[in-house]
Design a protein around this motif. Structure first.
Motif, PDB file in Angstrom:
ATOM      1  N   PRO A 197      23.715 -34.644  36.521  1.00 37.35           N
ATOM      2  CA  PRO A 197      23.512 -33.724  37.527  1.00 37.35           C
ATOM      3  C   PRO A 197      23.963 -33.800  38.942  1.00 37.35           C
ATOM      4  CG  PRO A 197      21.636 -33.897  36.120  1.00 37.35           C
ATOM      5  CD  PRO A 197      22.333 -35.062  35.955  1.00 37.35           C
ATOM      6  N   VAL A 198      23.855 -35.110  39.366  1.00 34.00           N
ATOM      7  CA  VAL A 198      24.456 -35.477  40.616  1.00 34.00           C
ATOM      8  C   VAL A 198      25.831 -35.324  41.041  1.00 34.00           C
ATOM      9  CG1 VAL A 198      24.268 -37.223  42.406  1.00 34.00           C
ATOM     10  CG2 VAL A 198      22.387 -36.865  41.127  1.00 34.00           C
ATOM     11  N   ALA A 199      26.641 -35.418  39.998  1.00 28.96           N
ATOM     12  CA  ALA A 199      28.191 -35.527  39.713  1.00 28.96           C
ATOM     13  C   ALA A 199      28.697 -34.404  40.484  1.00 28.96           C
ATOM     14  CB  ALA A 199      28.713 -35.685  38.310  1.00 28.96           C
ATOM     15  N   PRO A 200      28.303 -33.218  40.559  1.00 27.49           N
ATOM     16  CA  PRO A 200      28.935 -32.084  41.455  1.00 27.49           C
ATOM     17  C   PRO A 200      28.672 -32.213  42.837  1.00 27.49           C
ATOM     18  CG  PRO A 200      27.621 -31.131  39.514  1.00 27.49           C
ATOM     19  CD  PRO A 200      27.401 -32.630  39.616  1.00 27.49           C
ATOM     20  N   LEU A 201      27.668 -33.018  43.267  1.00 21.93           N
ATOM     21  CA  LEU A 201      27.380 -33.117  44.748  1.00 21.93           C
ATOM     22  C   LEU A 201      28.130 -34.342  45.564  1.00 21.93           C
ATOM     23  CD1 LEU A 201      23.351 -32.718  44.076  1.00 21.93           C
ATOM     24  CD2 LEU A 201      25.455 -30.831  44.466  1.00 21.93           C
ATOM     25  N   ILE A 202      28.586 -35.125  44.505  1.00 18.48           N
ATOM     26  CA  ILE A 202      29.398 -36.380  45.298  1.00 18.48           C
ATOM     27  C   ILE A 202      30.483 -36.675  44.713  1.00 18.48           C
ATOM     28  CG2 ILE A 202      27.060 -37.135  45.932  1.00 18.48           C
ATOM     29  CD1 ILE A 202      27.388 -39.569  43.520  1.00 18.48           C
ATOM     30  N   THR A 203      31.110 -37.424  45.272  1.00 20.02           N
ATOM     31  CA  THR A 203      32.333 -38.271  44.689  1.00 20.02           C
ATOM     32  C   THR A 203      31.901 -39.595  45.104  1.00 20.02           C
ATOM     33  OG1 THR A 203      34.026 -36.639  45.368  1.00 20.02           O
ATOM     34  CG2 THR A 203      34.809 -38.729  44.885  1.00 20.02           C
ATOM     35  N   MET A 204      31.791 -40.503  44.187  1.00 17.72           N
ATOM     36  CA  MET A 204      31.460 -41.840  44.206  1.00 17.72           C
ATOM     37  C   MET A 204      32.701 -42.778  44.581  1.00 17.72           C
ATOM     38  SD  MET A 204      29.530 -44.668  41.748  1.00 17.72           S
ATOM     39  CE  MET A 204      27.830 -43.957  42.239  1.00 17.72           C
ATOM     40  N   LEU A 239      28.521 -50.018  34.315  1.00 20.11           N
ATOM     41  CA  LEU A 239      28.429 -49.650  35.712  1.00 20.11           C
ATOM     42  C   LEU A 239      30.020 -48.932  36.150  1.00 20.11           C
ATOM     43  CD1 LEU A 239      26.920 -52.895  37.554  1.00 20.11           C
ATOM     44  CD2 LEU A 239      25.856 -50.402  37.318  1.00 20.11           C
ATOM     45  N   ARG A 240      30.907 -49.368  35.233  1.00 21.52           N
ATOM     46  CA  ARG A 240      32.039 -48.804  35.512  1.00 21.52           C
ATOM     47  C   ARG A 240      32.259 -47.400  34.977  1.00 21.52           C
ATOM     48  NH1 ARG A 240      34.670 -54.510  33.871  1.00 21.52           N
ATOM     49  NH2 ARG A 240      35.374 -55.199  35.972  1.00 21.52           N
ATOM     50  N   ALA A 241      31.554 -47.319  33.690  1.00 21.41           N
ATOM     51  CA  ALA A 241      31.316 -45.883  33.132  1.00 21.41           C
ATOM     52  C   ALA A 241      30.824 -45.016  34.173  1.00 21.41           C
ATOM     53  CB  ALA A 241      30.755 -45.890  31.873  1.00 21.41           C
ATOM     54  N   LYS A 242      29.534 -45.651  34.550  1.00 16.31           N
ATOM     55  CA  LYS A 242      28.587 -44.668  35.726  1.00 16.31           C
ATOM     56  C   LYS A 242      29.915 -44.350  37.027  1.00 16.31           C
ATOM     57  CE  LYS A 242      24.874 -44.768  39.028  1.00 16.31           C
ATOM     58  NZ  LYS A 242      23.816 -45.422  39.937  1.00 16.31           N
ATOM     59  N   ALA A 243      30.336 -45.382  37.415  1.00 21.00           N
ATOM     60  CA  ALA A 243      31.290 -45.021  38.565  1.00 21.00           C
ATOM     61  C   ALA A 243      32.480 -43.883  38.340  1.00 21.00           C
ATOM     62  CB  ALA A 243      32.255 -46.370  39.179  1.00 21.00           C
ATOM     63  N   THR A 263      35.573 -41.652  41.339  1.00 17.21           N
ATOM     64  CA  THR A 263      36.594 -42.432  41.160  1.00 17.21           C
ATOM     65  C   THR A 263      36.424 -43.848  41.509  1.00 17.21           C
ATOM     66  OG1 THR A 263      37.827 -41.764  43.205  1.00 17.21           O
ATOM     67  CG2 THR A 263      38.457 -40.546  41.151  1.00 17.21           C
ATOM     68  N   GLY A 264      35.179 -44.242  41.681  1.00 19.58           N
ATOM     69  CA  GLY A 264      34.798 -45.371  42.151  1.00 19.58           C
ATOM     70  C   GLY A 264      35.065 -46.763  41.443  1.00 19.58           C
ATOM     71  N   SER A 265      35.221 -47.758  42.257  1.00 19.05           N
ATOM     72  CA  SER A 265      35.575 -49.086  41.829  1.00 19.05           C
ATOM     73  C   SER A 265      34.229 -49.839  41.618  1.00 19.05           C
ATOM     74  CB  SER A 265      36.675 -49.722  42.724  1.00 19.05           C
ATOM     75  OG  SER A 265      36.021 -49.925  43.781  1.00 19.05           O
ATOM     76  N   VAL A 266      34.254 -50.923  40.909  1.00 19.71           N
ATOM     77  CA  VAL A 266      33.008 -51.670  40.728  1.00 19.71           C
ATOM     78  C   VAL A 266      33.616 -53.072  41.191  1.00 19.71           C
ATOM     79  CG1 VAL A 266      31.190 -52.884  39.198  1.00 19.71           C
ATOM     80  CG2 VAL A 266      32.049 -50.627  39.023  1.00 19.71           C
TER      81      VAL A 266
END
Length: 134
Positions: free
Chosen positions: A78-85, A102-106, A111-114
């Protein structure tokens, strides 16, 4: 320091979403405090202009971070539409399975890196008792 893990993620706040995000993160922090007794610290920070959010948590061991992903994981989408990691930084060595999660969460949240930072030298001292209140 054993399996101590520090976790820091950095996200861009989507335009017009700061108020919603602050509310969602306050709820998430309260949920984590109530449902994850092993986590040492869970803190959410915003830049002065509200464009960036950083979430820092400290875990005494890998099992604590694994539990966090399991228990709080359903509250991430639910936080995904509010941010871009943008990034997740791990200080300590996670297992390959945990790193994959953690990569899946990113990817779920942006489009975040780990990045993993291995400990070279140092120590940690933590006192149990009352939670830190900023």
């Amino acid at each position: 320091m054993g399996n101590f893990i520090a976790y820091l993620d950095t996200s861009e706040v989507r335009p017009g979403k700061l108020g919603q995000l602050k509310e969602a993160m306050a709820e998430l922090a309260a949920f984590v405090e109530q449902n994850e007794p092993r986590i040492l610290s869970y803190s959410v920070y915003f830049s002065d202009d509200g464009s960036t959010m950083k979430v820092l948590h400290l875990h005494s061991d890998l099992a604590s971070l694994e539990l966090h992903l399991k228990v709080a994981g359903a509250r991430f989408p639910p936080v995904a539409p509010l941010i871009t990691m943008k990034s997740i930084e791990i200080f300590g060595r996670p297992t390959e399975e945990l790193l994959a999660r953690l990569r899946a969460k990113a990817q779920l949240l942006g489009t975040g890196s780990v990045t993993v930072h291995d400990l070279h030298a140092g120590f940690a001292r933590f006192h149990t008792g009352q939670p830190f209140q900023p």
